[in-house]
Design an enzyme around this catalytic site. Structure first.
Site, PDB file in Angstrom:
ATOM      1  N   GLU A  58       0.820  -1.220   0.000  1.00 23.72           N
ATOM      2  CA  GLU A  58       0.000   0.000   0.000  1.00 23.72           C
ATOM      3  C   GLU A  58       0.850   1.264   0.000  1.00 23.72           C
ATOM      4  O   GLU A  58       1.181   1.796   1.063  1.00 23.72           O
ATOM      5  CB  GLU A  58      -0.921   0.029   1.228  1.00 23.72           C
ATOM      6  CG  GLU A  58      -2.039  -0.983   1.185  1.00 23.72           C
ATOM      7  CD  GLU A  58      -2.987  -0.859   2.377  1.00 23.72           C
ATOM      8  OE1 GLU A  58      -2.722  -0.051   3.298  1.00 23.72           O
ATOM      9  OE2 GLU A  58      -3.992  -1.582   2.379  1.00 23.72           O
ATOM     10  N   GLU A 116      -6.281  -7.556  -0.384  1.00 25.08           N
ATOM     11  CA  GLU A 116      -6.514  -7.369   1.059  1.00 25.08           C
ATOM     12  C   GLU A 116      -7.821  -6.625   1.253  1.00 25.08           C
ATOM     13  O   GLU A 116      -8.114  -5.674   0.526  1.00 25.08           O
ATOM     14  CB  GLU A 116      -5.365  -6.551   1.667  1.00 25.08           C
ATOM     15  CG  GLU A 116      -5.502  -6.354   3.170  1.00 25.08           C
ATOM     16  CD  GLU A 116      -4.431  -5.427   3.743  1.00 25.08           C
ATOM     17  OE1 GLU A 116      -3.230  -5.689   3.535  1.00 25.08           O
ATOM     18  OE2 GLU A 116      -4.810  -4.425   4.371  1.00 25.08           O
TER      19      GLU A 116
END
Ligand code: IDC
Length: 324
Positions: free
Chosen positions: A160, A247
């Protein structure tokens, strides 16, 4: 599976009458248009659990946990999350040899069971993947040399990007890391994180990378990310972007707080309608609502309702509703 690698033992849910595993049924994966496809060029949906940080919860990297997730929870993939910058992370004082050993164990167990496995370079507080680009190049070079012959290994090169981590940074980084992986493991599927904690897939659409077999990563936490992010996902896929949800949680973006079942169900419906792959955060017994086990649950497999958090029960039921 290539050469003499085992494709594992029976998986009840993939095919209850045979000794087939997800891997023996589907083989090497590729990206065609927006879709992940299997070796027969049929659409392929990966689904399963992401570990928590492997430095913190190494106990879940064991063959019985994975077997339970395959046979009793109907999953076909495991994500191995290795933090880079958090406490004990790969680039922040963690024991690199031990962390690599955990990744290798995870890949071997998944391979023996004929499951797919994602090696996740879990950037977070480091913000930009450029922070540890050299370490990443070495790590992925080593991993892709080891797993060059493995049809079940996917590489997720930056969990991320956020704040300082722009799409330009990701492109610069990807142009360093992807050729290194591809030199060893030519056709591997590679997952690429996007800015703002892997929400800005629209930036990838506007300026995609020039490689095949790439999927762009979208993450959501259902109590925080709602209609607007679902709309973005739809628009991007409809416009030709291959998207992978590596995710997600159904609580808020802190990984904690109340779950939002209505929003979770809306995400589930969208993901199914586009046949997007989905990996749930997280396989641990931490005291936070994104952990699928209740705090302190000592069991590594064989979980029943009493062992599972609300998110744990919800995701189990989703996995069990799948047919192949
Ligand atoms: C969270 C964990 C939490 C841990 C924290 C570290 O659930 O136990 O203390 O990281 O900062 C992400 C990240 C993922 C986060 C998760 C929840 O990829 O590492 O895990 N999250 O905050 N993106 C959005 C949410």
């Amino acid at each position: 599976m290539t050469d003499n690698k085992t494709t594992g033992n029976t998986s009840h849910n993939e095919n209850s009458n045979s000794t087939q595993t997800p891997l023996s049924l589907h083989g090497a994966l590729h990206v065609e248009g927006t879709a992940l496809t299997d070796s027969h060029r049929n659409p392929m949906q990966l689904r399963g659990m992401s570990t928590h940080g492997i430095a913190w919860f190494p106990e879940y990297i064991n063959p019985e946990t994975f077997r339970f997730l395959r046979d009793s929870w109907n999953t076909n993939c495991i994500r191995l999350a290795m933090y880079t910058a958090e406490d004990g992370g790969y680039c922040s004082g963690g024991n690199q040899e031990e962390l690599k050993k955990l990744v290798q164990n995870g890949v071997e167990y998944a391979t023996e069971l004929g499951m797919y496995v994602i090696i996740d370079w879990h950037i977070l507080s480091d913000q930009t993947p450029l922070a540890y680009r050299e370490e990443a190049v070495h790590f992925f070079d080593e991993m892709s040399k080891l797993y060059a012959g493995y049809d079940n290994v996917l590489y997720e090169i930056c969990n991320e990007p956020n704040n300082a981590g722009t799409w330009d940074d990701v492109c610069t980084y990807a142009d360093e890391v992807i050729p290194v992986i591809r030199a060893n493991h030519e056709n591997a599927v590679i997952l690429v994180g996007t800015p703002t904690w892997s929400q800005d897939i629209d930036q990838a659409l506007a300026s995609p990378l020039a490689y095949d077999n790439i999927m762009y990563v979208l993450h959501f936490y259902a109590a925080t990310h709602t209609d607007w992010l679902r709309e973005r996902m739809k628009t991007c896929i409809d416009s030709g972007l291959p998207v992978f949800v590596s995710e997600f949680g159904i609580c808020d973006a802190s990984g904690n707080g109340a779950v939002d079942i209505a929003q979770a169900d809306a995400w589930k419906e969208l993901i199914e309608s586009y046949n997007v792959s989905y990996m749930c955060w997280n396989l641990a017994n931490k005291n936070e609502s994104s952990s699928i086990l209740i705090p302190g649950c000592p069991k590594l497999d064989g979980w029943t309702d009493e062992d599972l958090s609300e998110q744990g029960r919800w995701i189990r039921d989703w996995f069990l509703s799948e047919h192949s």
